[in-house]
Scaffold this active site. Structure first.
Site, mmCIF file in Angstrom:
data_model
loop_
_atom_site.group_PDB
_atom_site.id
_atom_site.type_symbol
_atom_site.label_atom_id
_atom_site.label_comp_id
_atom_site.label_asym_id
_atom_site.label_seq_id
_atom_site.Cartn_x
_atom_site.Cartn_y
_atom_site.Cartn_z
ATOM 1 N N ASP A 140 -12.661 -2.512 -4.124
ATOM 2 C CA ASP A 140 -13.578 -1.952 -3.142
ATOM 3 C C ASP A 140 -14.964 -1.891 -3.761
ATOM 4 O OD1 ASP A 140 -13.239 -0.615 -0.345
ATOM 5 O OD2 ASP A 140 -14.801 0.489 -1.387
ATOM 6 N N ARG A 160 0.831 -1.197 0.000
ATOM 7 C CA ARG A 160 0.000 0.000 0.000
ATOM 8 C C ARG A 160 0.874 1.260 0.000
ATOM 9 N NH1 ARG A 160 -2.622 3.796 2.740
ATOM 10 N NH2 ARG A 160 -4.880 3.846 2.986
HETATM 11 O O1 CP3 Z 1 -12.042 -8.987 1.302
HETATM 12 C C1 CP3 Z 1 -10.999 -8.650 0.687
HETATM 13 O O2 CP3 Z 1 -9.842 -8.985 1.050
HETATM 14 C C2 CP3 Z 1 -11.156 -7.865 -0.587
HETATM 15 C C3 CP3 Z 1 -11.068 -6.479 -0.419
HETATM 16 C C4 CP3 Z 1 -12.241 -5.623 0.000
HETATM 17 C C5 CP3 Z 1 -12.012 -4.301 0.453
HETATM 18 N N1 CP3 Z 1 -13.203 -3.687 0.581
HETATM 19 C C6 CP3 Z 1 -10.681 -3.721 0.696
HETATM 20 C C7 CP3 Z 1 -10.550 -2.566 1.588
HETATM 21 C C8 CP3 Z 1 -13.623 -5.802 -0.065
HETATM 22 C C9 CP3 Z 1 -14.411 -7.047 -0.434
HETATM 23 C C10 CP3 Z 1 -14.223 -4.562 0.302
HETATM 24 C C11 CP3 Z 1 -15.670 -4.331 0.300
HETATM 25 C C12 CP3 Z 1 -16.193 -3.153 0.970
HETATM 26 N N2 CP3 Z 1 -15.713 -1.867 0.928
HETATM 27 C C13 CP3 Z 1 -17.400 -3.126 1.709
HETATM 28 C C14 CP3 Z 1 -18.316 -4.301 1.890
HETATM 29 C C15 CP3 Z 1 -17.866 -5.188 2.963
HETATM 30 C C16 CP3 Z 1 -18.020 -4.596 4.332
HETATM 31 O O3 CP3 Z 1 -16.984 -4.390 4.984
HETATM 32 O O4 CP3 Z 1 -19.162 -4.375 4.755
HETATM 33 C C17 CP3 Z 1 -17.601 -1.814 2.154
HETATM 34 C C18 CP3 Z 1 -18.751 -1.306 2.995
HETATM 35 C C19 CP3 Z 1 -16.528 -1.029 1.658
HETATM 36 C C20 CP3 Z 1 -16.306 0.430 1.818
HETATM 37 C C21 CP3 Z 1 -15.065 0.697 2.559
HETATM 38 N N3 CP3 Z 1 -13.804 0.537 2.036
HETATM 39 C C22 CP3 Z 1 -14.944 1.189 3.901
HETATM 40 C C23 CP3 Z 1 -16.101 1.514 4.812
HETATM 41 C C24 CP3 Z 1 -13.563 1.293 4.167
HETATM 42 C C25 CP3 Z 1 -12.932 1.847 5.402
HETATM 43 C C26 CP3 Z 1 -13.013 0.900 6.515
HETATM 44 C C27 CP3 Z 1 -11.655 0.416 6.886
HETATM 45 O O5 CP3 Z 1 -11.493 -0.791 7.106
HETATM 46 O O6 CP3 Z 1 -10.764 1.268 6.982
HETATM 47 C C28 CP3 Z 1 -12.875 0.849 3.005
HETATM 48 C C29 CP3 Z 1 -11.419 0.760 2.834
HETATM 49 C C30 CP3 Z 1 -10.851 -0.577 2.552
HETATM 50 N N4 CP3 Z 1 -11.354 -1.460 1.645
HETATM 51 C C31 CP3 Z 1 -9.654 -1.116 3.114
HETATM 52 C C32 CP3 Z 1 -9.464 -2.361 2.503
HETATM 53 C C33 CP3 Z 1 -8.324 -3.317 2.713
HETATM 54 C C34 CP3 Z 1 -8.740 -0.421 4.094
HETATM 55 C C35 CP3 Z 1 -7.981 0.553 3.266
HETATM 56 C C36 CP3 Z 1 -6.612 0.876 3.693
HETATM 57 O O7 CP3 Z 1 -6.445 1.778 4.526
HETATM 58 O O8 CP3 Z 1 -5.653 0.298 3.120
#
Ligand code: CP3
Length: 355
Positions: free
Chosen positions: A77, A40
């Protein structure tokens, strides 16, 4: 016949007996892994990571190299679709994903781009192609999208808010406008999922992370029915008609019976459902995925094992369970605890699979 070597999850989804309960983990590629943080940093930002196929496929593979998982999920995402439709996705470390100019009126919805959406999302297709090459048919690859309702919440609220008052009010004071948005999303999501299957995704999953905000009638109308339309679009496409679909509504425990009739092949359960009760509700032809509380991974070796056994015992004998968490793994989990969980599920579940 599938060419994939570890076929357990596809077997479960197709009702074929397996030797043990298969397992993968929501958000298995993420910040709890030091190697993820490294990639990242190399990418510069979360959005760049999503949009650079080489790096997205690199982080997709990281948990597969570290653990004995039964599936990979493409790193991306759910907010890639709103981004492609014209709402520019932004990301801040302490805030998460957000849109500066969320949808406010009918004009905003009319000006959303819903033609050629897959063209703009080609980076996801490329990431899938590269990941499939790296996986070398060892395990299946899951593709995914957010549900129309869940994507609408972000598009209207601008981010995950505390009360979701704007969209929850719209359900009652401007349902026609919401319907229009959801209609556009049904089309875009269907095309997007077909694109992912064409690129090589073996399983497709719908994340309805915010369906649990709705009352029963509005859940059916604004969340479940649009997902049913997507499933029917997928069943009508030659590319996706044989691809299994997992439907996950967080907070959907009250609606398992209607979800089981949606046309999906598996239902994702959050940790608030009792899996033995859920099994009785959905019947023997439906698969269940879940449902360990992600915070169980912050326990001791003994408590993690106990929590996993409770779920495996709760499901009991049978071949239609895919072990997972009830929501995504959080960034503070020690990866060694996850390794312990995975190994224990795979060992302990054997006694229920004397096939
Ligand atoms: O599962 C996996 O390994 C695949 C990757 C994946 C991500 N997001 C990576 C991610 C998947 C399947 C998602 C789906 C996703 N994204 C959802 C549905 C699943 C759920 O959690 O309900 C939602 C609501 C999102 C929207 C989203 N993206 C949010 C609310 C956030 C911030 C929350 C957090 O954990 O910080 C993200 C960011 C995100 N998506 C990260 C990852 C690995 C963290 C980003 C980082 O800082 O590197």
């Amino acid at each position: 016949m599938s060419l994939i070597k570890n076929n357990r999850i596809l077997d479960v989804l197709n009702g074929v007996p397996v030797d043990r309960t298969p397992i993968w983990i929501m958000r298995q590629a993420g910040r709890y892994l030091p190697e993820y943080k490294k990639t990242r940093t190399k990418a510069g930002s979360f959005i760049n990571l999503c949009k650079t196929p080489e790096l997205a496929s690199e982080v997709t593979i990281q948990p597969i190299e570290r653990f004995n998982l039964d599936a990979a999920i493409i790193f991306s995402d759910i907010l890639t679709i709103p981004d492609a439709m014209g709402l520019e996705l932004q990301f801040e470390d302490n805030r998460g994903p957000y849109f500066d100019n969320p949808i406010d009126n009918l004009e905003d919805i009319k000006s959303l781009i819903d033609k050629d959406i897959t063209h703009k999302l080609d980076y996801v297709a490329q990431a899938i192609v590269q990941t499939k090459n790296k996986l070398n048919n060892e395990i299946p690859l899951i593709g995914f999208s957010g549900s129309p309702w869940t994507l609408s919440t972000y598009m209207i609220e601008g981010s995950a808010t505390k009360e979701f008052r704007k969209i929850r009010s719209m359900v009652f004071n401007n349902p026609k406008m919401l319907e229009l948005l959801i209609k556009k999303l049904i089309n875009s999501i269907s095309e997007y999922l077909i694109m992912q299957a064409k690129a090589g995704a073996d399983i497709l999953m719908l994340f309805d992370s915010w369906g649990g905000l709705l009352d029963t009638e509005n859940y059916n109308y604004f969340s479940l029915n649009p997902m049913k339309e997507i499933i029917s679009n997928l069943n009508n496409s030659n590319i996706t008609k044989n691809i299994p679909i997992i439907l996950f509504t967080k907070g959907g425990g009250n609606w398992l019976n209607s979800i089981s009739k949606s046309g999906c092949n598996a239902i994702g359960l959050d940790w608030t459902s009792d899996i033995s009760v859920a099994r009785k509700i959905v019947g023997e032809n439906m698969c269940l995925q879940g449902n360990l509380d992600p915070c169980a991974l912050h326990g001791t070796e003994e408590s993690i094992k106990n929590a996993a056994e409770k779920i495996i015992d709760g499901y009991g004998y049978g071949n239609r369970h895919i072990f997972n968490l009830g929501h995504g793994i959080d960034q503070y989990v020690n990866p060694d605890n996850l390794a312990l969980l995975i190994n224990h599920v795979q060992e302990y579940s054997k006694k229920y699979h004397k096939s």
